[in-house]
Design an enzyme around this catalytic site. Structure first.
Site, PDB file in Angstrom:
ATOM      1  N   SER A 169      -8.748   3.322  -7.578  1.00 47.73           N
ATOM      2  CA  SER A 169      -9.059   2.921  -6.456  1.00 47.73           C
ATOM      3  C   SER A 169      -8.550   1.432  -6.568  1.00 47.73           C
ATOM      4  O   SER A 169      -8.712   0.894  -7.509  1.00 47.73           O
ATOM      5  CB  SER A 169     -10.463   2.812  -6.061  1.00 47.73           C
ATOM      6  OG  SER A 169     -10.722   1.945  -4.836  1.00 47.73           O
ATOM      7  N   CYS A 170      -7.989   0.914  -5.262  1.00 52.45           N
ATOM      8  CA  CYS A 170      -7.462  -0.617  -5.266  1.00 52.45           C
ATOM      9  C   CYS A 170      -8.817  -1.374  -5.216  1.00 52.45           C
ATOM     10  O   CYS A 170      -8.726  -2.658  -5.348  1.00 52.45           O
ATOM     11  CB  CYS A 170      -6.593  -0.546  -4.021  1.00 52.45           C
ATOM     12  SG  CYS A 170      -7.382  -0.423  -2.423  1.00 52.45           S
ATOM     13  N   SER A 171      -9.864  -0.735  -4.994  1.00 51.78           N
ATOM     14  CA  SER A 171     -11.099  -1.470  -4.648  1.00 51.78           C
ATOM     15  C   SER A 171     -11.765  -1.743  -6.151  1.00 51.78           C
ATOM     16  O   SER A 171     -12.981  -2.337  -6.331  1.00 51.78           O
ATOM     17  CB  SER A 171     -12.031  -1.044  -3.745  1.00 51.78           C
ATOM     18  OG  SER A 171     -11.359  -0.986  -2.446  1.00 51.78           O
TER      19      SER A 171
ATOM     20  N   HIS B 117      -7.327  -9.051  -0.260  1.00 55.00           N
ATOM     21  CA  HIS B 117      -8.224  -7.767  -0.184  1.00 55.00           C
ATOM     22  C   HIS B 117      -9.698  -8.164  -0.274  1.00 55.00           C
ATOM     23  O   HIS B 117     -10.128  -7.906   0.950  1.00 55.00           O
ATOM     24  CB  HIS B 117      -7.819  -7.251  -1.605  1.00 55.00           C
ATOM     25  CG  HIS B 117      -8.390  -5.628  -1.636  1.00 55.00           C
ATOM     26  ND1 HIS B 117      -9.550  -5.095  -1.686  1.00 55.00           N
ATOM     27  CD2 HIS B 117      -7.542  -4.555  -1.670  1.00 55.00           C
ATOM     28  CE1 HIS B 117      -9.533  -3.910  -1.744  1.00 55.00           C
ATOM     29  NE2 HIS B 117      -8.315  -3.319  -1.867  1.00 55.00           N
TER      30      HIS B 117
END
Length: 481
Positions: A260-262, A384
């Site tokens: 995940s980019c998170s 982000h």
């Protein structure tokens, strides 16, 4: 005879011409299906969204998609993808439940405004290899809920999982009497030429994945929503519950092997609790590398300044073995930790890693921690989000007012919370806008309203002309006229 045969038989068309003709035919089918679907009414739109959702949520299909995704891409693990496919889709259904997405959706009698929801038409969905089922499903459900047709351009590695998903959706559509042309995908092999042609033909592009794809979407000439790069940092202050913070960071860092980019890439920890926090992270399965081990890991993870696929979204044990750190691998770590002091290209661990590797920084105090995150995001990840573990919740507002971030996630496991969760109010999504900081044109979680046009009808109301002094009186009194 197919499109390619016709072209080749004709004037000896180039590969670009073949792609363009194939995409034009595919989009024409989508457009014809959408014109009937878009005016079919709310119940039909809701039925289509529900059919697509159940196509991925049903356990046996979900398991097949999760295992196929890992087999084809080599990224993440099937158990976590299974959970992601289900929870992300369930959460999206919650967000969409009861929402009106066609016809009149709002009336403001005082202002004389009526809002009418209108479909955008044909959506081109660009999706990544990291979530080859969950991300297409999310975009497909949103598009259908709003009366659109959709064509998915999956990553080459994720084509098999996406193809299976589309097949499952078509089977559900057959039961519901819906046109399968509402949901289509590019045929293999998916390349840049075909993806670019689809972007040009569509009415809207929603792009998740590499920054190259996002830039291509913005340059396509078609209205587009694209997302920024991830490189999430979480701050741990001296007032945080360290045990809870460590468990949440560890859960987020290890989920689906950090596809995940998170997922947190860095933890910025105040001096006063630095050693104690490292102990808590170690208790959660983290292994702190020494300087030699860190150098070996860096050599394995980056080649000529680029992340190596051999470590991307792999288990920490496998990464340790790849780096020649057998003494670490035998401990079967949940994640690896490296200490860092610098930021930027000369410090590769300060960037996004897409692996269960956590960079840890010391910070003198809260202000210094915020400064460190500023430096991280000046290198990568601006716009982000940032995590905050603290006993002083008001500090989150300070970060939200000063850092270049669209989300501040307070005392939560970041990768679960950022894209919406059942214990926070953010909408469920797998595509997070990063605002102008991340060179995006939106800063929300990509949701159903991004798939709609809104027509506003303006009726005449009683004229209400304000007095000039009511608007400029304070200015006049302070500075004169």
């Amino acid at each position: 005879m197919n499109v390619r045969d016709i072209l080749v038989e004709g004037a000896g068309a180039s590969e670009a011409d073949v792609h363009a003709a194939q995409i034009s035919a595919l989009v024409a089918r989508s457009r014809a299906a959408q014109q009937a679907f878009g005016s079919a009414g709310q119940q039909t739109l809701d039925t289509a969204a529900a059919a697509a959702a159940w196509a991925i949520m049903e356990p046996s299909r979900n398991r097949e998609l999760a295992e196929l995704a890992v087999r084809d891409t080599g990224l993440g693990n099937a158990g976590d993808k299974f959970r992601k496919n289900y929870r992300k889709t369930l959460g999206l259904l919650r967000d969409l439940h009861g929402k009106k997405t066609c016809g009149v959706i709002a009336r403001d009698e005082a202002r004389g405004i009526v809002e009418i929801a209108r479909a955008v038409g044909v959506v081109a969905a660009i999706t990544p290899s990291t979530n080859p089922a969950a991300t297409p499903a999310n975009k497909i459900i949103n598009a259908l809920k709003c009366g659109n047709a959709i064509v998915v351009a999956p990553s080459p590695k994720g084509h098999g999982a996406c193809e299976a998903l589309v097949g499952f959706i078509h089977a559900q559509f057959e039961k519901a009497g819906l046109d399968p042309a509402l949901v289509q995908m590019l045929p293999a092999p998916v390349g840049k030429a075909a993806t670019a042609a689809l972007m040009r033909e569509a009415d809207l592009v929603v792009a998740t994945g590499s920054q190259a794809n996002v830039r291509m979407a913005y340059a396509s000439g078609t209205p587009a929503f694209g997302v920024g790069a991830g490189n999430v940092a979480s701050i741990v202050t001296s007032t945080a519950n360290l045990r809870e913070a460590a468990h949440k960071i560890a859960a987020s860092k290890t989920f689906d092997y950090a596809t995940s980019c998170s997922s947190e890439n860095s933890a910025v920890i105040e001096y006063a609790v630095y050693d104690a926090m490292l102990r808590e992270l170690a208790a959660c399965g983290g292994v702190l590398l020494d300087a030699r081990q860190k150098a070996q890991l860096q050599a394995a993870m980056w080649t000529d300044g680029k992340l190596s696929a051999c470590c991307t979204a792999k288990s920490a044990t496998q990464i340790a073995r790849t780096a020649g750190l057998d003494e670490v691998a035998t401990r079967e770590p949940a994640f690896l930790m490296v200490e860092e002091t610098g930021f930027g290209a000369g410090y590769p661990f300060s960037g996004e890693k897409l692996a269960p590797v956590l960079t840890v920084y010391r910070a003198r105090d809260f202000d210094a921690a915020a400064d460190a995150v500023h430096s991280l995001y000046a290198h990568m990840g601006a716009g982000h989000s940032v995590g905050l573990h603290t006993g002083e919740p008001h500090e989150a507002v300070t970060l939200g007012s000063t850092l270049p971030v669209a989300r501040v996630i307070v005392n939560q496991a970041h990768c679960f919370a950022t894209g919406g969760n059942f214990d926070n109010g953010l909408p469920f999504s797998l595509s997070m806008g990063c605002g102008t900081w991340g060179r995006n044109n939106f800063s929300d979680n990509l949701g159903f309203r991004h798939y709609l046009n809104i027509t506003r009808v303006a009726y005449p109301i009683a004229e209400q002309v304000p007095a000039l002094d009511a608007l400029l009186g304070d200015y006049f009194r302070r500075f004169g006229q």
